[in-house]
Write a protein that holds these residues in place. Structure first.
Motif, PDB file in Angstrom:
ATOM      1  N   LEU A 185      13.364  84.163  13.554  1.00 46.39           N
ATOM      2  CA  LEU A 185      13.472  84.830  14.848  1.00 46.39           C
ATOM      3  C   LEU A 185      13.403  83.817  15.990  1.00 46.39           C
ATOM      4  CD1 LEU A 185      13.818  87.338  16.455  1.00 46.39           C
ATOM      5  CD2 LEU A 185      11.412  87.916  16.100  1.00 46.39           C
ATOM      6  N   LEU A 186      12.570  82.822  15.859  1.00 49.84           N
ATOM      7  CA  LEU A 186      12.523  81.776  16.880  1.00 49.84           C
ATOM      8  C   LEU A 186      13.872  81.062  16.965  1.00 49.84           C
ATOM      9  CD1 LEU A 186       8.986  80.307  16.106  1.00 49.84           C
ATOM     10  CD2 LEU A 186       9.637  81.639  18.133  1.00 49.84           C
TER      11      LEU A 186
ATOM     12  N   VAL B 146      12.813  88.836  25.345  1.00 56.63           N
ATOM     13  CA  VAL B 146      11.813  88.590  24.305  1.00 56.63           C
ATOM     14  C   VAL B 146      10.628  89.506  24.591  1.00 56.63           C
ATOM     15  CG1 VAL B 146      10.282  86.909  23.228  1.00 56.63           C
ATOM     16  CG2 VAL B 146      12.578  86.214  23.978  1.00 56.63           C
ATOM     17  N   LEU B 147      10.232  90.302  23.590  1.00 57.70           N
ATOM     18  CA  LEU B 147       9.179  91.299  23.754  1.00 57.70           C
ATOM     19  C   LEU B 147       7.953  90.900  22.954  1.00 57.70           C
ATOM     20  CD1 LEU B 147      11.341  94.531  23.186  1.00 57.70           C
ATOM     21  CD2 LEU B 147      11.058  93.219  25.296  1.00 57.70           C
TER      22      LEU B 147
ATOM     23  N   ARG C 192      22.172  83.888  14.177  1.00 53.17           N
ATOM     24  CA  ARG C 192      21.705  82.660  13.562  1.00 53.17           C
ATOM     25  C   ARG C 192      22.492  82.302  12.294  1.00 53.17           C
ATOM     26  NH1 ARG C 192      16.234  80.863  10.728  1.00 53.17           N
ATOM     27  NH2 ARG C 192      16.123  78.712  11.449  1.00 53.17           N
ATOM     28  N   GLU C 193      23.272  83.227  11.769  1.00 49.37           N
ATOM     29  CA  GLU C 193      24.046  82.957  10.561  1.00 49.37           C
ATOM     30  C   GLU C 193      25.044  81.818  10.746  1.00 49.37           C
ATOM     31  OE1 GLU C 193      23.254  85.832  11.746  1.00 49.37           O
ATOM     32  OE2 GLU C 193      23.045  87.381  10.208  1.00 49.37           O
ATOM     33  N   GLY C 194      25.344  81.483  11.990  1.00 50.83           N
ATOM     34  CA  GLY C 194      26.251  80.372  12.242  1.00 50.83           C
ATOM     35  C   GLY C 194      26.779  80.428  13.659  1.00 50.83           C
TER      36      GLY C 194
ATOM     37  N   ILE D 222      13.014  92.156  14.884  1.00 52.78           N
ATOM     38  CA  ILE D 222      11.550  92.172  14.833  1.00 52.78           C
ATOM     39  C   ILE D 222      11.073  91.215  13.750  1.00 52.78           C
ATOM     40  CG2 ILE D 222       9.492  93.595  14.509  1.00 52.78           C
ATOM     41  CD1 ILE D 222      11.191  96.029  15.249  1.00 52.78           C
ATOM     42  N   GLY D 223      10.130  90.352  14.106  1.00 48.56           N
ATOM     43  CA  GLY D 223       9.586  89.417  13.139  1.00 48.56           C
ATOM     44  C   GLY D 223       8.099  89.211  13.317  1.00 48.56           C
TER      45      GLY D 223
END
Length: 378
Positions: A100-101, A116-117, A56-58, A92-93
């Protein structure tokens, strides 16, 4: 016609990969490093790193990460030491965690293999993580643990086999672009090269004689904790992980020494140090976040550290690296400022550096990691 001579200044994460890729392309490439290669005093120390594709950083990093995955496998196949452990990567979130989404959505958009757990499955598969209720997770199937020192060693060994040379324990005092090359002054002696690559991590571009982009050196602390049941924390049972709660953000690593695991905190963005004067002593305050993780978020982990270490990395003002020709000279390529998240993509950066040197298609790299992007002058 003789091939071009290229100096690589700083043979760590990025420099070792540049050395490898340039040597593969037939350049007369010479590496220089102020310490031994590998070493544990800068950004490629601390025993272990995370490789992950869900990023997600880019989104601009995804192509580099996919290319790096194949190059890590190629380098591993030719190495006599294991440094790539395909553990997967666990994120983990808390319930409805936006970060996380967003990571899950990015994984779907870029065809990153993942699962996805829910909380029950997370607890069943990875009981080492102590849950408070409502957590969920993303499992990045192609995630891995990397051994950074051994990865640097493997790249340098492959580069030497292709004809590269390496000078260790030397100080590069000055890098000066001239009309027909780049003069490199090492321990008082000046040599001329056709071009130079500057991959000095926390030391940035300090040795370059003309005005250069500024890099911030930051101090990073890694801490290892003993575990009660080491089998539960070996790489085949405890993937590398990232976890955020409302109070704590950390990354975790399986045991590589048979009795401890490593816990890393988020980057301390208040740190701005001189890499030549960094305090290597670890204080009790330095380990506060990691001790809290050991005590509250993981099962069977000793509450006090077994050992700690201080490491350095170079940051930019926007926390994205520069991979580009020097603004004042096309003969100098800079690859620095990876801001604490560069090692996983180092092999692809080595390819990008070689493309910049030999005039290959580096349009994607220049579009995203240019030295003169507006964010750096803000």
């Amino acid at each position: 016609m003789a091939s071009k001579s290229i100096a690589v200044v700083g043979v760590g994460a990025m420099g070792s990969m540049a050395l490898w890729q340039l040597a593969k392309r037939g350049y007369q490439v010479a590496g220089f490093d102020r310490m031994g290669v590998p070493h544990d005093m800068s950004a490629h120390g601390a025993e272990s790193r995370i490789f992950r594709l869900a990023y997600r950083e880019g989104q601009q990093y995804i192509p580099l990460l996919k290319q790096s995955l194949e190059l890590w496998k190629e380098l591993q196949a030719g190495s006599d030491r294991k440094f790539h452990y395909p553990t997967g990567c666990l994120y983990i979130g808390d319930r409805d965690a936006d970060w996380l989404l967003g990571t899950i959505e990015g994984a779907r958009q870029h065809d990153v293999r993942h699962e996805v757990l829910d909380e029950a499955e997370l607890h069943h598969r990875f009981p080492q993580h102590r849950l408070s209720g409502g957590e969920f997770a993303l499992f990045d199937i192609d995630g891995a643990l990397l051994r950074p020192e051994l990865g640097v060693r493997a790249a340098v060994k492959a580069a030497k086999a292709a004809g590269a040379t390496l000078t260790e324990g030397c100080e590069v005092e000055r890098i000066e672009p001239v009309a027909d090359g780049v003069d490199i002054t090492v321990d008082g002696t000046t040599r001329r090269f056709d071009a130079a690559v500057v991959t000095c991590g926390a030391w940035g571009t300090r040795a370059i004689s003309v005005p250069s982009p500024r890099f911030i050196a930051r101090r990073l602390v890694g801490t290892w904790f003993g575990v009660d049941d080491v089998r539960a924390y070996l790489p085949d049972r405890f993937p590398v992980c990232l976890r955020r709660t409302s109070e704590i953000d950390y990354s975790g690593f399986p045991s590589m020494d048979g009795w401890t695991i490593k816990i890393m905190p988020p980057v301390n963005f208040l740190s701005n140090i001189n890499p030549d004067e960094v305090i290597r002593t670890v204080s009790h305050a330095d380990t506060a976040i990691m001790r809290k993780v050991a005590q509250t978020l993981l099962e069977g982990v000793d509450p006090e550290p077994a050992r700690s270490g201080v490491y350095l990395d170079g940051f930019t003002t926007d926390d994205h690296p520069i991979i580009d020709h020097h603004p004042a000279s096309e003969r100098i390529v800079i690859a620095a400022g990876f801001s604490g998240h560069g090692y996983k993509m180092a092999p692809a950066v080595g390819v990008a550096i070689a493309d910049l040197i030999d005039g290959g298609d580096a349009s994607y790299i220049k579009a995203h990691f240019s030295a003169d992007r507006p964010a750096l002058s803000a």
